[in-house]
Scaffold this motif. Structure first.
Motif, PDB file in Angstrom:
ATOM      1  N   ASN A  84      -8.489 -14.171   7.651  1.00 39.93           N
ATOM      2  CA  ASN A  84      -7.980 -12.946   7.026  1.00 39.93           C
ATOM      3  C   ASN A  84      -9.094 -11.915   6.945  1.00 39.93           C
ATOM      4  OD1 ASN A  84      -5.239 -13.425   6.070  1.00 39.93           O
ATOM      5  ND2 ASN A  84      -6.169 -14.978   4.780  1.00 39.93           N
ATOM      6  N   ARG A 118      -1.105  -9.487  11.393  1.00 38.16           N
ATOM      7  CA  ARG A 118      -0.593  -9.690  10.031  1.00 38.16           C
ATOM      8  C   ARG A 118      -1.698 -10.069   9.065  1.00 38.16           C
ATOM      9  NH1 ARG A 118       2.267 -13.756   8.917  1.00 38.16           N
ATOM     10  NH2 ARG A 118       1.939 -14.890  10.848  1.00 38.16           N
ATOM     11  N   LYS A 119      -2.823 -10.547   9.628  1.00 38.97           N
ATOM     12  CA  LYS A 119      -3.923 -11.028   8.779  1.00 38.97           C
ATOM     13  C   LYS A 119      -5.060 -10.019   8.675  1.00 38.97           C
ATOM     14  CE  LYS A 119      -2.169 -15.199   8.246  1.00 38.97           C
ATOM     15  NZ  LYS A 119      -1.822 -15.759   6.961  1.00 38.97           N
ATOM     16  N   THR A 121      -5.634  -6.466   7.039  1.00 39.54           N
ATOM     17  CA  THR A 121      -4.955  -5.546   6.122  1.00 39.54           C
ATOM     18  C   THR A 121      -5.877  -4.394   5.751  1.00 39.54           C
ATOM     19  OG1 THR A 121      -3.710  -7.389   5.187  1.00 39.54           O
ATOM     20  CG2 THR A 121      -3.786  -5.361   3.877  1.00 39.54           C
ATOM     21  N   SER A 123      -6.390  -1.158   3.357  1.00 44.63           N
ATOM     22  CA  SER A 123      -5.917  -0.724   2.041  1.00 44.63           C
ATOM     23  C   SER A 123      -6.315   0.726   1.784  1.00 44.63           C
ATOM     24  CB  SER A 123      -6.552  -1.625   0.974  1.00 44.63           C
ATOM     25  OG  SER A 123      -6.233  -1.149  -0.306  1.00 44.63           O
ATOM     26  N   ASN A 139      -0.943  -1.877  14.593  1.00 47.53           N
ATOM     27  CA  ASN A 139       0.020  -2.918  14.227  1.00 47.53           C
ATOM     28  C   ASN A 139      -0.533  -3.820  13.119  1.00 47.53           C
ATOM     29  OD1 ASN A 139      -1.892  -4.122  15.767  1.00 47.53           O
ATOM     30  ND2 ASN A 139      -0.505  -5.246  17.107  1.00 47.53           N
ATOM     31  N   CYS A 140      -1.636  -3.407  12.516  1.00 46.90           N
ATOM     32  CA  CYS A 140      -2.202  -4.193  11.407  1.00 46.90           C
ATOM     33  C   CYS A 140      -1.410  -3.928  10.123  1.00 46.90           C
ATOM     34  CB  CYS A 140      -3.674  -3.830  11.202  1.00 46.90           C
ATOM     35  SG  CYS A 140      -4.690  -4.360  12.591  1.00 46.90           S
ATOM     36  N   SER A 141      -1.711  -4.721   9.096  1.00 44.33           N
ATOM     37  CA  SER A 141      -0.951  -4.629   7.850  1.00 44.33           C
ATOM     38  C   SER A 141      -1.510  -3.531   6.940  1.00 44.33           C
ATOM     39  CB  SER A 141      -0.996  -5.965   7.116  1.00 44.33           C
ATOM     40  OG  SER A 141      -0.455  -6.962   7.951  1.00 44.33           O
ATOM     41  N   LYS A 182       9.694  -3.191  10.766  1.00 44.41           N
ATOM     42  CA  LYS A 182       9.018  -4.466  10.990  1.00 44.41           C
ATOM     43  C   LYS A 182       7.854  -4.652  10.027  1.00 44.41           C
ATOM     44  CE  LYS A 182       6.403  -2.650  14.978  1.00 44.41           C
ATOM     45  NZ  LYS A 182       5.165  -2.212  14.534  1.00 44.41           N
ATOM     46  N   GLN A 183       7.484  -3.581   9.374  1.00 46.95           N
ATOM     47  CA  GLN A 183       6.318  -3.682   8.521  1.00 46.95           C
ATOM     48  C   GLN A 183       6.711  -3.618   7.056  1.00 46.95           C
ATOM     49  OE1 GLN A 183       3.978  -0.666  10.499  1.00 46.95           O
ATOM     50  NE2 GLN A 183       2.138  -1.849  10.151  1.00 46.95           N
ATOM     51  N   VAL A 185       4.765  -3.063   3.060  1.00 51.22           N
ATOM     52  CA  VAL A 185       3.516  -2.634   2.430  1.00 51.22           C
ATOM     53  C   VAL A 185       3.251  -3.525   1.215  1.00 51.22           C
ATOM     54  CG1 VAL A 185       4.713  -0.846   1.055  1.00 51.22           C
ATOM     55  CG2 VAL A 185       2.262  -0.667   1.423  1.00 51.22           C
ATOM     56  N   CYS A 214       8.502  -4.087   0.477  1.00 48.32           N
ATOM     57  CA  CYS A 214       7.178  -4.233  -0.153  1.00 48.32           C
ATOM     58  C   CYS A 214       7.034  -5.542  -0.920  1.00 48.32           C
ATOM     59  CB  CYS A 214       6.926  -3.071  -1.111  1.00 48.32           C
ATOM     60  SG  CYS A 214       7.971  -3.085  -2.583  1.00 48.32           S
TER      61      CYS A 214
END
Ligand code: SF4
Length: 289
Positions: A84, A118-119, A121, A123, A139-141, A182-183, A185, A214
């Motif tokens: 992560n 997905r891992k 992120t 902020s 395509n990141c979180s 697809k995403q 938050v 979310c």
């Protein structure tokens, strides 16, 4: 069971600035790296130790990626797989958006560090135009540091809200995420006693995030030297969480880890002699501090 200890790495840059990266082991053998994207930060969030520093400089793409490369090389064997990455160290990542988008792309590229998108992120405190660009190009979180349910409180504790208020921030997220389908938050919500932790706040939060895909992460505040805020007691955090769950939200609770070694969220950096000014406390919250 032995408590899991965070590890803090200090990197000295060519110009002598120091940045911090935190490695957060997890009892289940998965480890998270928390990377910095700037030296200091311009956003002046009132509860944040890094924010006291002001912005000293943006990190280059290489300086961001190197934090993950170094952590992996040194600690993978010892700590199990590092899988992560969170951009939650020093700095507002979207204030350095070009380098953050490039760095996160290298982190997920199979020719690069090959983390799952997905891992990884990123902020933000809520820079709306950059947030839209990130959702379009990466395509990141995404995580958004929310921390308040009214503009009055958010204008005070997160001054970026005076430029991009709750309505604009949440409206943009609602529109953009539903477009992409697809995403989701992750909303981070640092619990500050008497400031943003009432049951009315919990009910307002349920309303505010309606229609936004979310999850909510409630975070226990880590007091630091000179901090004017107090942490919400654990039992009140649980009560707050229960109201959110009853309102149909998915909620995690992160109780403090690492507060004894200045390596928890909002605690990185060394403000030194020069510090950004604290903002005027709205009258009705003066008793809470
Ligand atoms: S919370 Fe994040 S955006 Fe706000 S001052 Fe701290 S580092 Fe900057």
């Amino acid at each position: 069971m032995e408590p899991v200890r965070m590890l803090q790495i200090l990197f000295s840059l060519e110009d002598g600035s120091v940045i911090e990266t935190v490695i957060i082991p997890c009892a289940r053998g998965r480890t998270t790296i928390c990377v910095s994207s700037q030296v200091g930060c311009a956003m002046n969030c009132q509860f944040c130790f890094t924010g006291r520093m002001g912005l000293r400089k943006h990190l280059s793409t290489a300086e961001i990626v190197e934090q993950a490369v170094f952590a992996r090389r040194l600690f993978s064997d010892e700590l199990g797989s590092i899988n992560n990455v969170v951009f939650m160290g020093m700095g507002e990542p979207f204030h350095n958006i070009d380098n953050v988008i490039k760095a996160s792309a290298i982190m997920v590229d199979e020719q690069g560090l090959h983390f799952s998108p997905r891992k990884v992120t990123v902020s933000t405190s809520g820079l709306v135009p950059q947030l839209k660009r990130f959702l379009q190009e990466s395509n990141c979180s995404l995580a958004v540091s929310l921390n308040a349910t009214t503009d009055e409180v958010r204008n005070w504790i997160m001054p970026i809200n005076r430029k991009y208020n709750l309505n604009l921030l949440l409206g943009t997220l609602r529109e953009e995420l539903n477009l992409r389908q697809k995403q989701i938050v992750l909303f981070e919500y640092v619990m500050l006693s008497g400031v943003n932790d009432s049951m009315d706040d919990a009910k307002r939060l349920i309303e505010l995030v309606q229609g936004i895909p979310c999850k909510i992460n409630l975070i226990s505040f880590n007091p630091h030297g000179g901090s004017q805020f107090k942490p919400t007691p654990d039992d009140k955090i649980i009560e707050f969480r229960n109201v959110l769950i009853q309102g149909g939200l998915t909620v995690f609770v992160r109780l403090s880890r690492g507060d004894d070694q200045m390596a928890a969220c909002g605690q990185l950096g060394e403000p030194g002699g020069y510090q950004l000014p604290l903002l005027r406390v709205p009258e009705k919250f003066q008793v809470a501090l």
